[in-house]
Enzyme design. Structure first.
Site, PDB file in Angstrom:
ATOM      1  N   ASP A 109     -46.043  35.756  78.750  1.00  0.00           N
ATOM      2  CA  ASP A 109     -47.287  35.804  77.996  1.00  0.00           C
ATOM      3  C   ASP A 109     -47.966  37.129  78.378  1.00  0.00           C
ATOM      4  OD1 ASP A 109     -49.659  34.702  76.602  1.00  0.00           O
ATOM      5  OD2 ASP A 109     -50.490  34.727  78.627  1.00  0.00           O
ATOM      6  N   ASP A 141     -51.766  38.336  77.686  1.00  0.00           N
ATOM      7  CA  ASP A 141     -53.135  38.258  78.191  1.00  0.00           C
ATOM      8  C   ASP A 141     -53.256  37.152  79.245  1.00  0.00           C
ATOM      9  OD1 ASP A 141     -55.886  38.298  78.501  1.00  0.00           O
ATOM     10  OD2 ASP A 141     -56.231  37.072  76.731  1.00  0.00           O
ATOM     11  N   VAL A 179     -54.866  30.673  72.484  1.00  0.00           N
ATOM     12  CA  VAL A 179     -55.151  30.086  71.167  1.00  0.00           C
ATOM     13  C   VAL A 179     -55.344  31.218  70.158  1.00  0.00           C
ATOM     14  CG1 VAL A 179     -56.906  28.709  69.957  1.00  0.00           C
ATOM     15  CG2 VAL A 179     -56.189  28.067  72.255  1.00  0.00           C
ATOM     16  N   ARG A 216     -56.650  33.573  66.933  1.00  0.00           N
ATOM     17  CA  ARG A 216     -58.008  34.074  66.644  1.00  0.00           C
ATOM     18  C   ARG A 216     -58.814  33.055  65.820  1.00  0.00           C
ATOM     19  NH1 ARG A 216     -57.543  39.535  63.781  1.00  0.00           N
ATOM     20  NH2 ARG A 216     -56.115  39.815  65.554  1.00  0.00           N
ATOM     21  N   LYS A 265     -52.284  39.358  67.976  1.00  0.00           N
ATOM     22  CA  LYS A 265     -51.836  40.325  66.965  1.00  0.00           C
ATOM     23  C   LYS A 265     -52.081  41.746  67.459  1.00  0.00           C
ATOM     24  CE  LYS A 265     -52.198  37.303  63.037  1.00  0.00           C
ATOM     25  NZ  LYS A 265     -52.879  36.829  61.862  1.00  0.00           N
ATOM     26  N   ASN A 266     -52.715  41.874  68.616  1.00  0.00           N
ATOM     27  CA  ASN A 266     -52.989  43.201  69.191  1.00  0.00           C
ATOM     28  C   ASN A 266     -52.053  43.534  70.349  1.00  0.00           C
ATOM     29  OD1 ASN A 266     -55.461  44.040  67.684  1.00  0.00           O
ATOM     30  ND2 ASN A 266     -56.210  42.101  68.506  1.00  0.00           N
ATOM     31  N   ASP A 289     -50.299  31.654  81.490  1.00  0.00           N
ATOM     32  CA  ASP A 289     -51.553  31.346  82.196  1.00  0.00           C
ATOM     33  C   ASP A 289     -52.348  30.254  81.492  1.00  0.00           C
ATOM     34  OD1 ASP A 289     -52.284  33.100  79.980  1.00  0.00           O
ATOM     35  OD2 ASP A 289     -54.289  33.066  80.863  1.00  0.00           O
TER      36      ASP A 289
HETATM   37  P1  B16 Z   1     -55.799  38.357  68.886  1.00  0.00           P
HETATM   38  P2  B16 Z   1     -51.878  35.630  74.879  1.00  0.00           P
HETATM   39  C1  B16 Z   1     -53.981  35.364  73.275  1.00  0.00           C
HETATM   40  O1  B16 Z   1     -53.107  36.202  73.999  1.00  0.00           O
HETATM   41  C2  B16 Z   1     -55.302  35.252  74.015  1.00  0.00           C
HETATM   42  O2  B16 Z   1     -55.119  34.556  75.244  1.00  0.00           O
HETATM   43  C3  B16 Z   1     -56.262  34.456  73.172  1.00  0.00           C
HETATM   44  O3  B16 Z   1     -57.528  34.377  73.811  1.00  0.00           O
HETATM   45  C4  B16 Z   1     -56.425  35.151  71.804  1.00  0.00           C
HETATM   46  O4  B16 Z   1     -57.294  34.400  70.965  1.00  0.00           O
HETATM   47  C5  B16 Z   1     -55.035  35.253  71.146  1.00  0.00           C
HETATM   48  O5  B16 Z   1     -54.173  35.980  72.012  1.00  0.00           O
HETATM   49  C6  B16 Z   1     -55.106  35.965  69.811  1.00  0.00           C
HETATM   50  O6  B16 Z   1     -55.476  37.302  70.036  1.00  0.00           O
HETATM   51  O7  B16 Z   1     -57.150  38.032  68.341  1.00  0.00           O
HETATM   52  O8  B16 Z   1     -55.729  39.692  69.601  1.00  0.00           O
HETATM   53  O9  B16 Z   1     -54.714  38.232  67.831  1.00  0.00           O
HETATM   54  O10 B16 Z   1     -52.502  34.968  76.062  1.00  0.00           O
HETATM   55  O11 B16 Z   1     -51.078  34.688  74.012  1.00  0.00           O
HETATM   56  O12 B16 Z   1     -51.127  36.897  75.228  1.00  0.00           O
HETATM   57 MG    MG Z   2     -52.372  34.136  78.090  1.00  0.00          MG
END
Ligand code: B16
Ligand code: MG
Length: 215
Positions: free
Chosen positions: A10, A12, A48, A50, A118-119, A171
């Site tokens: 994972d 983030d 989760v 967005r 998505k980032n 995490d």
């Molecule tokens: P984005 P992971 C997740 O990353 C984040 O933990 C979560 O808080 C976020 O909402 C999700 O990505 C979507 O992110 O808005 O950037 O597309 O922990 O799966 O790496």
């Molecule tokens: Mg994570």
């Protein structure tokens, strides 16, 4: 023989920590709506998607929010989040993480990202981490987010390995549930380091070397 042919990480909360940026960006949206939002609620957004994150924030909103407004709010949150991501540098990745990845790869273990974000591409670019992974499965590759296993199943496909030969590192509770639903072994770290369903519960990232049988 190594216990696992590949490890799927994972992003983030495992490789780097953008949770504070997610928090600040969502806080701005919540304040604009007059909705209560704090770091405890932010913890529920881990792993989760967005739009699902927005739904959790709107649980405390008294009134109807149209689909069009939800799209606008999610867009605005992401624009703020991307501005905050501009501050990221390679120094935001702990040395322990880089060294562990290097040792694993030197031992012939494949590595991939399995992130709901998505980032992910932008984060890997800012932190100069792209070269540490054989494959990236992220929010752009999937239609169902964690706790559905799709993001990890895609990562294993990209690597050419079966789930039973891969270890997922997560995490988020939703991420551990996703890994188990897909037939993967799972190591929990951070919040998920205390999750009883995680097969391995880590207190340090480098413990993965022992688990994977890397010297
Ligand atoms: P984005 P992971 C997740 O990353 C984040 O933990 C979560 O808080 C976020 O909402 C999700 O990505 C979507 O992110 O808005 O950037 O597309 O922990 O799966 O790496
Ligand atoms: Mg994570």
């Amino acid at each position: 023989m190594k216990k696992y042919k590949a490890v799927i990480f994972d992003l983030d909360g495992v490789i780097c920590h953008t949770d504070e940026y997610h928090y600040l960006a969502w806080k701005q949206i919540a304040d604009g709506l007059g909705v209560y939002f704090d770091r405890n609620i932010n913890n529920r957004l881990r792993g989760v998607s967005r739009m699902e994150s927005l739904e959790i924030i709107l649980e405390k909103y008294d009134g109807e929010v149209s689909c069009k407004l939800k799209e606008k709010l999610a867009y605005e949150k992401n624009e703020t989040y991307k501005k905050l991501l501009r501050n990221m540098t390679p120094a935001d990745v702990p040395v322990e993480v880089k060294e562990t990845l290097e040792k694993m790869r030197a031992a012939g273990i494949k590595t991939a990202i399995g992130s709901s974000s998505k980032n992910a591409g932008l984060i890997l670019q800012k932190t100069e981490l792209a070269c540490f992974f054989d494959a990236v499965s992220d929010g752009n590759c999937i239609t169902r987010s964690k706790p559905d296993p799709e993001v990890f199943v895609r990562a294993a496909e990209f690597l050419g390995e079966s789930p039973s030969d891969c270890l997922v590192v997560e995490d988020a509770f939703a991420g551990v549930d996703a890994a188990l639903a897909g037939g993967f072994a799972c190591a929990g770290i951070g919040d998920a380091g205390a999750y009883r369903k995680a097969g391995y519960r880590l207190s340090a990232f480098s413990e993965l070397l022992d688990i994977c049988g890397v010297e």
